[in-house]
Enzyme design. Structure first.
Site, PDB file in Angstrom:
ATOM      1  N   TYR A 142       0.730  -1.072  -0.036  1.00  0.00           N
ATOM      2  CA  TYR A 142      -0.097   0.039   0.015  1.00  0.00           C
ATOM      3  C   TYR A 142       0.716   1.234   0.086  1.00  0.00           C
ATOM      4  CZ  TYR A 142      -4.566  -2.065   0.883  1.00  0.00           C
ATOM      5  OH  TYR A 142      -5.789  -2.541   0.623  1.00  0.00           O
ATOM      6  N   LYS A 189       3.510 -15.310   3.418  1.00  0.00           N
ATOM      7  CA  LYS A 189       3.667 -16.079   2.018  1.00  0.00           C
ATOM      8  C   LYS A 189       5.124 -16.392   1.831  1.00  0.00           C
ATOM      9  CE  LYS A 189       2.423 -18.190  -1.908  1.00  0.00           C
ATOM     10  NZ  LYS A 189       1.501 -19.318  -2.014  1.00  0.00           N
ATOM     11  N   ASP A 221      -2.531 -18.420   1.347  1.00  0.00           N
ATOM     12  CA  ASP A 221      -3.711 -18.841   0.271  1.00  0.00           C
ATOM     13  C   ASP A 221      -4.338 -20.246   1.225  1.00  0.00           C
ATOM     14  OD1 ASP A 221      -1.129 -20.251   0.671  1.00  0.00           O
ATOM     15  OD2 ASP A 221      -0.963 -20.797  -1.461  1.00  0.00           O
ATOM     16  N   ASP A 245      -6.103  -6.961   4.173  1.00  0.00           N
ATOM     17  CA  ASP A 245      -7.289  -6.370   3.449  1.00  0.00           C
ATOM     18  C   ASP A 245      -8.299  -7.458   2.874  1.00  0.00           C
ATOM     19  OD1 ASP A 245      -8.952  -4.391   2.172  1.00  0.00           O
ATOM     20  OD2 ASP A 245      -7.959  -4.719   0.488  1.00  0.00           O
ATOM     21  N   ASP A 249     -12.031  -8.962   4.496  1.00  0.00           N
ATOM     22  CA  ASP A 249     -13.369  -9.089   3.672  1.00  0.00           C
ATOM     23  C   ASP A 249     -13.916 -10.491   3.704  1.00  0.00           C
ATOM     24  OD1 ASP A 249     -13.412  -6.446   3.141  1.00  0.00           O
ATOM     25  OD2 ASP A 249     -13.924  -6.885   1.099  1.00  0.00           O
TER      26      ASP A 249
HETATM   27  C1  IPM Z   1     -10.366  -1.187   3.930  1.00  0.00           C
HETATM   28  C2  IPM Z   1     -10.613  -0.724   2.512  1.00  0.00           C
HETATM   29  C3  IPM Z   1      -9.390   0.206   2.126  1.00  0.00           C
HETATM   30  C4  IPM Z   1      -8.266  -0.610   2.110  1.00  0.00           C
HETATM   31  C5  IPM Z   1      -9.783   1.115   1.033  1.00  0.00           C
HETATM   32  C6  IPM Z   1     -10.805   1.783   0.751  1.00  0.00           C
HETATM   33  C7  IPM Z   1      -8.341   1.782   0.550  1.00  0.00           C
HETATM   34  O1  IPM Z   1     -10.729  -1.576   1.641  1.00  0.00           O
HETATM   35  O2  IPM Z   1     -10.237  -0.353   4.818  1.00  0.00           O
HETATM   36  O3  IPM Z   1     -10.262  -2.193   4.101  1.00  0.00           O
HETATM   37  O4  IPM Z   1      -7.844  -1.361   1.206  1.00  0.00           O
HETATM   38  O5  IPM Z   1      -7.534  -0.642   3.220  1.00  0.00           O
HETATM   39 MN    MN Z   2     -10.891  -3.551   2.218  1.00  0.00          MN
END
Ligand code: IPM
Ligand code: MN
Length: 354
Positions: A142, A189, A221, A245, A249
């Protein structure tokens, strides 16, 4: 107690869900006799529109002066399909993380008994899940060097970590594990990436300082797979920025709805509390967004930023009551039952705090 809170509503559904959390926090403050000072500041697309910058200096000053930041969401579809946009809302989020030194992002994943069948995963797989993904937030790909070469036909992003960055994140992970089930998983990884080998080597060297913690090292993975197969086998997971990240999710699916998961980001300066769901532009302004993730982020704020555990527990109890009684938004309503509006859920929660 005086609670100085910076309020960054941001974009999309951010302002709506933040409004509900404010109602709840104010109700808690009245009940426990705290004095809340809210200071609102601009961020994201809203800030670009107003001052041409997604994380203006004034906003940073407000965050630095506060005891905690309560944050909504950032992002606007206007920028998503325009790869050439030079100013983007997400840059504000990254700049904020960097300038506040928020190197650790704490993302818990747990299940709610009344919602367990909302998850697309089988009940027996997810029951009892209570894990924390501790994501490194100010390093890695990032923030590494990136760019284009060969007249724009080659692009690169680099993942860089220093030992110190890994150590400070891992230290939090070990400490969290000590307060929980003493199990820590280092996700990397290391079979391919040099940065992962530095992670693994650094964490391995720290093991002797925490002899009670049982550490496992797993490739990202494989974790992606096991996380949905047997999530309850995990407790604290530590990982670098991009892996975190993606895995967070994925983990939100376990709980049945992204609209429920809170998070905190901690580091060098003021801590920040935010829902993990993002700006969800399709729902903006419709009064349908689920405010519970933001309300639960406010609970984390009471506990972690102010050390007010009883207040946090009360918020969690009232959220559980709203789930049990079906006072919920359309994303998690039981088929055939009435779905409540965002504002109605917020009002109900605040009324039940009193
Ligand atoms: C998160 C989001 C952010 C990230 C984006 C919006 C930049 O997806 O907070 O997880 O990738 O960190
Ligand atoms: Mn995210």
């Amino acid at each position: 107690m005086k609670l100085n809170i910076a309020l960054l509503a941001g974009d999309g559904i951010g302002p709506e869900v933040i409004d509900q959390a404010v109602k709840v926090v104010n109700a808690v403050a009245i009940k426990f006799k705290h004095e809340v000072n809210w200071t609102s500041a601009l961020t994201g697309a809203a800030a670009i529109d107003a001052v041409g910058e997604p994380y203006p200096d004034e906003t940073h000053a407000v965050c630095m002066a506060a005891d905690a930041v309560l944050f909504g969401a950032i992002g606007h579809p206007r920028y998503d399909n325009d790869p050439k946009a030079t100013v983007r809302p997400e840059q504000g989020l990254l700049k904020m993380r960097q300038k506040l030194g928020l190197f650790a992002n704490v993302r818990p994943t747990f299940t709610f008994p009344s919602l367990i069948d909302n998850s697309p995963l089988k009940r027996e797989r997810i029951e009892g899940t209570d894990l924390i993904i501790l994501r490194e937030l100010t390093g890695g790909i990032y923030f590494g060097e990136r760019g284009r070469k060969d007249d724009g036909n080659t692009a690169f992003d680099t993942c860089t970590y220093t030992r110190v960055e890994v150590q400070r994140l891992a230290k939090l992970g070990f400490e969290m594990a000590m307060n929980r089930s003493k199990k820590l998983c280092c996700v990397d990884k290391a079979n391919v990436l040099e940065s992962s080998r530095l992670w693994r080597e650094t964490v391995q060297a720290m093991e002797k300082e925490y002899p009670e913690v049982k550490v496992s090292y797993e490739f990202v993975d494989a974790v992606a797979m096991r996380l949905v197969q047997w999530p309850s086998s995990y407790d604290v997971l530590i990982t670098e920025n991009l892996f975190g990240d993606i895995l967070t999710d994925e983990a939100s699916v376990i709980s049945g709805s992204m609209g429920l998961m809170p998070s905190s980001s901690i580091g060098l300066h003021t801590s920040l509390f935010e829902p993990i769901h993002g700006s969800y532009p399709q729902a903006a302004g419709l009064d349908i967004a689920n405010p519970l993730a933001t309300v639960l982020s406010a609970a984390m704020m009471f506990e972690d930023a102010f050390g007010l555990k009883e207040e946090a527990e009360l918020i969690r109890a009232v959220v559980n009551k709203s789930l049990d009684e079906g006072i919920v938004t359309e994303d998690i309503v039981v088929k055939g039952k009435k779905a409540y509006k965002t504002t109605e859920v917020g009002d109900w929660l605040a009324a039940n705090i009193a």
